[in-house]
Design a protein around this motif. Structure first.
Motif, PDB file in Angstrom:
ATOM      1  N   UNK A  96       0.875  -1.103  -0.005  1.00 18.53           N
ATOM      2  CA  UNK A  96      -0.071  -0.036  -0.081  1.00 18.53           C
ATOM      3  C   UNK A  96       0.956   1.241   0.143  1.00 18.53           C
ATOM      4  N   UNK A  97       0.523   1.966  -0.953  1.00 16.71           N
ATOM      5  CA  UNK A  97       1.455   3.235  -1.024  1.00 16.71           C
ATOM      6  C   UNK A  97       0.559   4.607  -1.320  1.00 16.71           C
ATOM      7  N   UNK A  98       1.581   5.803  -1.561  1.00 16.98           N
ATOM      8  CA  UNK A  98       0.696   6.953  -1.889  1.00 16.98           C
ATOM      9  C   UNK A  98      -0.453   6.921  -3.124  1.00 16.98           C
ATOM     10  N   UNK A  99      -0.072   6.300  -4.134  1.00 23.95           N
ATOM     11  CA  UNK A  99      -0.776   6.037  -5.372  1.00 23.95           C
ATOM     12  C   UNK A  99      -1.743   5.069  -4.851  1.00 23.95           C
ATOM     13  N   UNK A 100      -1.718   3.850  -4.590  1.00 25.54           N
ATOM     14  CA  UNK A 100      -2.773   2.939  -4.263  1.00 25.54           C
ATOM     15  C   UNK A 100      -3.778   3.451  -3.304  1.00 25.54           C
ATOM     16  N   UNK A 102      -4.647   6.431  -2.871  1.00 26.02           N
ATOM     17  CA  UNK A 102      -5.579   7.699  -3.560  1.00 26.02           C
ATOM     18  C   UNK A 102      -6.241   6.934  -4.681  1.00 26.02           C
ATOM     19  N   UNK A 103      -5.758   5.850  -5.641  1.00 22.69           N
ATOM     20  CA  UNK A 103      -6.423   5.454  -6.808  1.00 22.69           C
ATOM     21  C   UNK A 103      -6.736   3.987  -6.444  1.00 22.69           C
ATOM     22  N   UNK A 104      -6.392   3.686  -5.458  1.00 28.24           N
ATOM     23  CA  UNK A 104      -6.615   1.890  -5.371  1.00 28.24           C
ATOM     24  C   UNK A 104      -7.994   1.572  -5.841  1.00 28.24           C
ATOM     25  N   UNK A 105      -8.796   2.153  -6.004  1.00 30.19           N
ATOM     26  CA  UNK A 105     -10.325   1.567  -6.610  1.00 30.19           C
ATOM     27  C   UNK A 105      -9.831   1.391  -8.160  1.00 30.19           C
ATOM     28  N   UNK A 106      -9.074   2.246  -8.861  1.00 29.29           N
ATOM     29  CA  UNK A 106      -9.004   2.347 -10.427  1.00 29.29           C
ATOM     30  C   UNK A 106      -7.912   0.996 -10.487  1.00 29.29           C
ATOM     31  N   UNK A 107      -7.041   0.630  -9.532  1.00 31.55           N
ATOM     32  CA  UNK A 107      -6.224  -0.419  -9.839  1.00 31.55           C
ATOM     33  C   UNK A 107      -6.976  -1.721  -9.711  1.00 31.55           C
ATOM     34  N   UNK A 108      -7.817  -1.636  -8.607  1.00 32.88           N
ATOM     35  CA  UNK A 108      -8.720  -3.074  -8.341  1.00 32.88           C
ATOM     36  C   UNK A 108      -9.512  -3.205  -9.757  1.00 32.88           C
ATOM     37  N   UNK A 109     -10.324  -2.220 -10.170  1.00 34.00           N
ATOM     38  CA  UNK A 109     -11.141  -2.416 -11.455  1.00 34.00           C
ATOM     39  C   UNK A 109     -10.268  -2.816 -12.441  1.00 34.00           C
ATOM     40  N   UNK A 110      -9.153  -2.440 -12.838  1.00 39.06           N
ATOM     41  CA  UNK A 110      -8.439  -2.950 -13.746  1.00 39.06           C
ATOM     42  C   UNK A 110      -7.920  -4.556 -13.402  1.00 39.06           C
TER      43      UNK A 110
END
Lengths: 282, 418
Positions: A96-100, A102-110
């Motif tokens: 888990x990091x700054x990007x995830x 903030x945008x963890x949902x986008x990563x998960x969707x992909x």
């Protein structure tokens, strides 16, 4: 730029030996490529060893301007797509990091469901205890009463099947083991559900237990399954004993966790008939 | 590291020329044909062995009446939208059909029969079964799941396949001036798969995420288009499609390589953070987990020496963390590759994880050097020839031998002709 990156990466891979000397299929194709070679070959396949590769007749250089634009656009799209995909996979496996955050949902969707992955193999620390699942059943007796069996160690059945087996089945090595993980992850320490999938894991556990009970016989020679009215499970955790060469003092006494009694429904039971057959097949 | 003759001149080559050469390479050539073929063979063999091994347990693991029942799977899949054709029906016959098709696709992909089409069927089979029961899998299933998707985009049948043999045969016939034979199987296969695709579209509500369906349609239409273009417009349109196919192949191969690096990087870097890997005792524990010690005597023997356990634990972490960086040096990379494959072979026996290990070795194989693979292929061909020659079965070997030799050994002279 994308093209450049891709190219280099590919070349790293196959050690730069590939192109001039070794393609065995393609050189045959190259000379007669100008001709409409083997239209019959195609059928349902793009490769099939047709499609000349080396030589002047292929690639973007062999095309006129409008076609080149198409290839260039495809190249750009493919490059961007590959980079985005790899970035997403990286973020998915990274901590888990700054990007995830903030945008963890986008990563998960992909990533989910088809590109899900977990490579923390025995990491950060390997599991250091053997977890067994035991079950006991409340049976209806002929006189209308009921009696309770002793604890039956289901994990021990798996272990016996794995011993001296060069190729253990997932049914022996993974199914019960991961079902226990799944159950423990979706329940609190005192067995209360703590997630939307808790009911799944409960039913799964009951069906797994019932399948084994159908295959087991009581002292009277009757299968336990059909008479079972309620079951209870518990986990037994035994720490791996410290190594002889180690000066550590590991805890050695087992830890027990007992979960509530469940009433068996017809849904839980439907696995039973098949069970006896499968067990017999082992 | 790249094309050998160009090495000294390369530094002085202007950037735009290099870029042009790169673009030409990724659109004009199917790079790494041997690597993609060995990956194809590795994963299809893994899947085939797994399916055959689980034949007696198939209902228990994936069947409609298994412990993870069809209803449970349906409720979970409604939530996670994973692709599986097993949700089309809860019938026993449908399940047996899908399992049988998965076995068949593994065999056909192994021998490289109609690779482009069969790789899609292979992917559908892998995803359908693995997504049906996600709680029985391990890391091996995970990597197989990913590889099955990536393989669909590659031209993995360029060598070591029936496709390659057929292409060579047709090229020979053409150069001998014989009229091309009419291919019936290809269009027939395409039509049959089209029927299944229609069914999949009908069931798209329960078949998973939308993009899988789009992908299947694009592949099916693409293959049809390729056939048409080969017959009607063999000039530029065909070269265009060929370039696009090369592009997809080369791009996905890079993705697969980075994926393997990510696997090892994740496995290695997370281990560094664990106290057991730090004090060098980590390996001792898996050896003493009941589920992962099929040979307790062997495990005890290996775990009896603290120094040995430490060396292997540290070695594992070092190799896994270092591997991605060694790709910049061919020799070191090959040494580490051998180390990793040996370690996986050890895991297969010691921890009782042969399927997992074979899947990982198949993934590693994408980094094997071409020279080694070519030698391997030649050796295999020679060995097979020798075996066939020994068989006393009348005329059959004499008939097949010349052709088989040609695929392996005669490609040298052929290159000269080209």
């Amino acid at each position: 730029m994308d093209a450049y990156v891709e190219k280099d990466a590919v070349e790293v891979s196959d050690d730069g030996r590939r192109p001039p000397e070794d393609p065995p299929v393609t050189p045959r194709e190259a000379p007669d490529h100008e001709a409409p070679e083997d239209p019959v070959d195609a059928g349902t396949e793009g490769s099939g060893g047709s499609a000349g590769t080396t030589g002047p007749g292929t690639g973007i250089m062999a095309l006129s301007m409008p076609y080149q634009v198409v290839v260039a656009v495809a190249l750009a799209v493919a490059g961007v797509f590959a980079c985005v995909h790899l970035a997403m996979v990286f973020l998915h496996v990274a901590p888990s990091n700054t990007l995830t955050k903030r945008h963890g949902e986008a990563v998960g969707d992909w990533i989910y469901p088809e590109f899900e992955q977990n490579w923390k193999l025995f990491a950060p620390n390997p599991l250091q205890m053997n977890i067994s699942l035991e079950v006991r059943a409340e049976l209806a007796t002929a006189d209308g009463g009921h009696r309770t069996t002793g604890w039956i160690d289901l994990t021990a059945q798996d272990i016996e099947a794995i011993r001296h087996n060069p190729m253990p089945s997932h049914a022996q090595q993974n199914q019960l083991r991961r079902a226990v993980d799944f159950y423990l992850n979706t329940h609190t320490d005192d067995g209360r559900p703590n997630g939307s999938r808790s009911t799944f894991s409960e039913q799964y556990m009951r069906r797994l237990a019932m399948q084994r009970l159908y295959a087991l016989e009581g002292s009277d020679g009757r299968a336990l399954g059909p008479d079972t009215r309620r079951i209870q499970i518990r986990t037994v955790t035994r720490p791996v004993p410290a190594a002889r060469w180690s000066d550590e003092k590991a805890r050695t006494n087992p830890g027990y966790r007992q979960f509530p009694w469940w009433t068996i429904t017809e849904t839980d039971r439907s696995v039973g008939d098949r069970a006896s057959r499968t067990e017999a097949g082992r | 590291m790249s094309t050998p003759p160009a090495t000294p001149a390369r530094a002085r080559e202007p950037f735009d020329r290099k870029l042009a050469r790169g673009v030409q390479a990724v659109t004009g050539r199917t790079l790494a044909p041997y690597q993609s073929a060995i990956v194809r063979i590795g994963f299809s063999l893994t899947w085939l062995l797994y399916l055959l091994r689980e034949l007696p347990h198939r209902h228990q693991l994936y069947g409609p009446d298994g412990p993870w029942s069809w209803e449970l799977a349906q409720r979970l899949i409604a939530d996670n939208r994973a692709f599986t054709v097993l949700m089309w029906s809860d019938g026993r016959i449908w399940f047996e059909f899908v399992y049988g098709a998965a076995v068949l696709s593994a065999v056909l992909l192994l021998v490289g029969w109609r690779t482009r089409a069969v790789s899609v069927v292979f992917m559908v089979g892998v995803l359908s079964l693995l997504n049906r029961s996600i709680f029985v899998g391990d890391g091996g299933d995970n990597v197989l799941h990913l590889a099955a998707i990536y393989l669909v985009f590659t031209r993995c049948g360029r060598v070591w396949s029936l496709d390659a043999r057929r292409a060579a045969r047709e090229a020979r016939a053409e150069s001998a001036g014989e009229p091309p034979r009419r291919d019936v199987v290809g269009p027939l296969l395409w039509t049959v798969l089209g029927g299944f695709l229609l069914a999949a579209t009908w069931f798209s509500d329960v078949s998973g995420e939308w993009w899988v369906m789009v992908l299947l349609w694009v592949l099916w239409l693409g293959n049809g288009l390729w056939w048409l273009v080969c017959r009607l417009a063999p000039g530029e349109p065909r070269t265009l499609l060929d370039a696009l196919a090369n592009l997809a192949h080369n791009g996905v191969l890079v993705v697969l390589m980075v994926e393997v690096c990510l696997i090892y990087a994740t496995a290695g870097w997370y281990k560094i953070q664990g106290s057991r890997w730090q004090d060098g005792t980590a390996l001792y524990y898996p050896l003493h987990l009941d589920y992962f010690s099929p040979w307790p005597g062997l495990s005890d023997l290996l775990g009896a020496s603290g120094i040995m356990v430490m060396l292997l634990s540290y070695g594992t972490v070092i190799v896994q963390v270092a591997f991605p960086f060694t790709l910049f040096n061919r020799r070191v990379k090959n040494v580490l590759l051998v180390a990793m494959m040996l370690e996986h072979a050890g895991i297969a026996v010691l921890l009782g994880l042969p399927v997992f290990s074979l899947a990982m070795i198949s993934a590693d194989a994408v980094f094997l050097p071409t020279a080694f693979l070519v030698a391997l292929g030649t050796g295999a061909t020679r060995g097979r020839d020798r075996l066939l020659r020994r068989t006393p079965a009348g005329t059959a070997p004499a008939e097949t031998l010349p052709e088989q030799r040609r695929t392996g050994e005669e490609h040298g002279p052929r290159t000269l002709v080209g």
